[in-house]
Design a protein around this motif. Structure first.
Motif, short mmCIF file in Angstrom:
data_model
loop_
_atom_site.label_atom_id
_atom_site.label_comp_id
_atom_site.label_asym_id
_atom_site.label_seq_id
_atom_site.Cartn_x
_atom_site.Cartn_y
_atom_site.Cartn_z
N PHE A 154 0.83 -1.20 0.00
CA PHE A 154 0.00 0.00 0.00
C PHE A 154 0.86 1.25 0.00
O PHE A 154 2.05 1.21 0.29
CB PHE A 154 -0.96 0.03 1.19
CG PHE A 154 -0.27 -0.04 2.55
CD1 PHE A 154 0.28 1.09 3.12
CD2 PHE A 154 -0.21 -1.23 3.23
CE1 PHE A 154 0.90 1.03 4.35
CE2 PHE A 154 0.41 -1.30 4.47
CZ PHE A 154 0.97 -0.16 5.03
N GLY A 155 0.22 2.37 -0.35
CA GLY A 155 0.88 3.65 -0.27
C GLY A 155 0.43 4.40 0.98
O GLY A 155 -0.01 3.79 1.96
N ARG A 156 0.54 5.71 0.96
CA ARG A 156 0.12 6.55 2.07
C ARG A 156 -0.92 7.55 1.57
O ARG A 156 -0.94 7.89 0.39
CB ARG A 156 1.29 7.33 2.67
CG ARG A 156 2.53 6.54 3.00
CD ARG A 156 2.32 5.41 3.96
NE ARG A 156 1.78 5.82 5.25
CZ ARG A 156 1.41 4.94 6.18
NH1 ARG A 156 1.48 3.64 5.96
NH2 ARG A 156 0.93 5.37 7.33
N THR A 157 -1.75 8.01 2.47
CA THR A 157 -2.73 9.02 2.09
C THR A 157 -2.03 10.35 1.81
O THR A 157 -0.97 10.64 2.38
CB THR A 157 -3.77 9.25 3.20
OG1 THR A 157 -3.09 9.60 4.41
CG2 THR A 157 -4.62 8.02 3.42
N TYR A 158 -2.61 11.13 0.93
CA TYR A 158 -2.08 12.45 0.63
C TYR A 158 -2.34 13.39 1.80
O TYR A 158 -1.52 14.24 2.12
CB TYR A 158 -2.75 12.97 -0.65
CG TYR A 158 -2.13 14.21 -1.23
CD1 TYR A 158 -0.85 14.18 -1.79
CD2 TYR A 158 -2.82 15.41 -1.25
CE1 TYR A 158 -0.29 15.31 -2.35
CE2 TYR A 158 -2.26 16.55 -1.81
CZ TYR A 158 -0.99 16.50 -2.35
OH TYR A 158 -0.44 17.62 -2.91
N SER A 159 -3.48 13.25 2.44
CA SER A 159 -3.82 14.08 3.59
C SER A 159 -3.06 13.63 4.82
O SER A 159 -2.89 12.43 5.05
CB SER A 159 -5.33 14.01 3.88
OG SER A 159 -6.07 14.46 2.77
#
Length: 205
Positions: free
Chosen positions: A119-124
């Protein structure tokens, strides 16, 4: 078992006779950690003795943890490189050294290195870091790679925009099935067997 002990002894003796690489790998220390570099250096050594071991195809896994950055993602207090940037720097330096080692060994066109993440990370931001995202960018390096390009489509970096599922969880433009199938083709998997390895490949172009 006796087979495992014999294999271990063979590997130890073979590695002892491995050529000394002139390629400099990043040091792994308490002040400048790079556990990935240590792993890739050992993989380069194993590749250098593959003919002695009688191995024709090899798959190696290396791992770098620490990406679950709900906190301390960016060092805002000291205005210094945060944990995320430090991890990316480790990957960059280690993969660069490993590629240089494959060039030195004369096998760069036969070695492909690629990253994978669940998974990636949220932009917020959540205040001190970010939460679990969806898509992620991956890196592929090797003599057989048509490099210098970004494959897929960069998302619109707008929260609540056309590529956002909420809080900056971007919808990927390329599936992990397409990514894996492309690498499998290079590795020699036939078109007829791709659907066995990736049962959902028919859902994508």
């Amino acid at each position: 078992s006796s087979d495992a002990l014999g294999s271990s002894e063979l590997l130890s003796s073979t590695l002892a006779a491995a050529p000394v690489l002139s390629t400099a790998f990043p040091a792994n220390s308490a002040t400048t950690p790079n556990k990935l570099a240590d792993q890739l250096k050992m993989i380069a050594k194993l590749i250098s003795v593959s003919s002695t071991l009688g191995v024709k195809r090899q798959i190696f896994f290396a791992r770098l943890g620490g990406w679950d950055l709900h906190a301390d993602q960016v060092d805002e207090v000291n205005k210094a490189m945060g944990a995320h940037a430090s991890l990316l720097a480790q990957v960059s330096r280690a993969m660069n050294a490993f590629y240089d080692a494959t060039v030195e060994l004369g096998c760069a066109d036969r070695v492909t290195t690629f990253t994978a993440s669940d998974f990636g990370r949220t932009y917020s931001s959540n205040g001190d870091g970010s939460d679990h995202g969806w898509g992620n960018h991956q890196i592929i390096v090797g003599g057989a790679v048509k490099g210098g390009d970004i494959y897929g489509r960069m998302p619109s970096l707008a929260v609540n925009g056309p590529d956002d599922t909420g809080r900056g969880r971007w919808i990927p433009s390329t599936s992990v099935d397409e990514y894996g199938a492309t690498i499998d083709r290079w590795f020699g998997v036939s078109e007829t067997n791709l659907s066995t390895a990736f049962p959902n490949i028919g859902r994508f172009a």
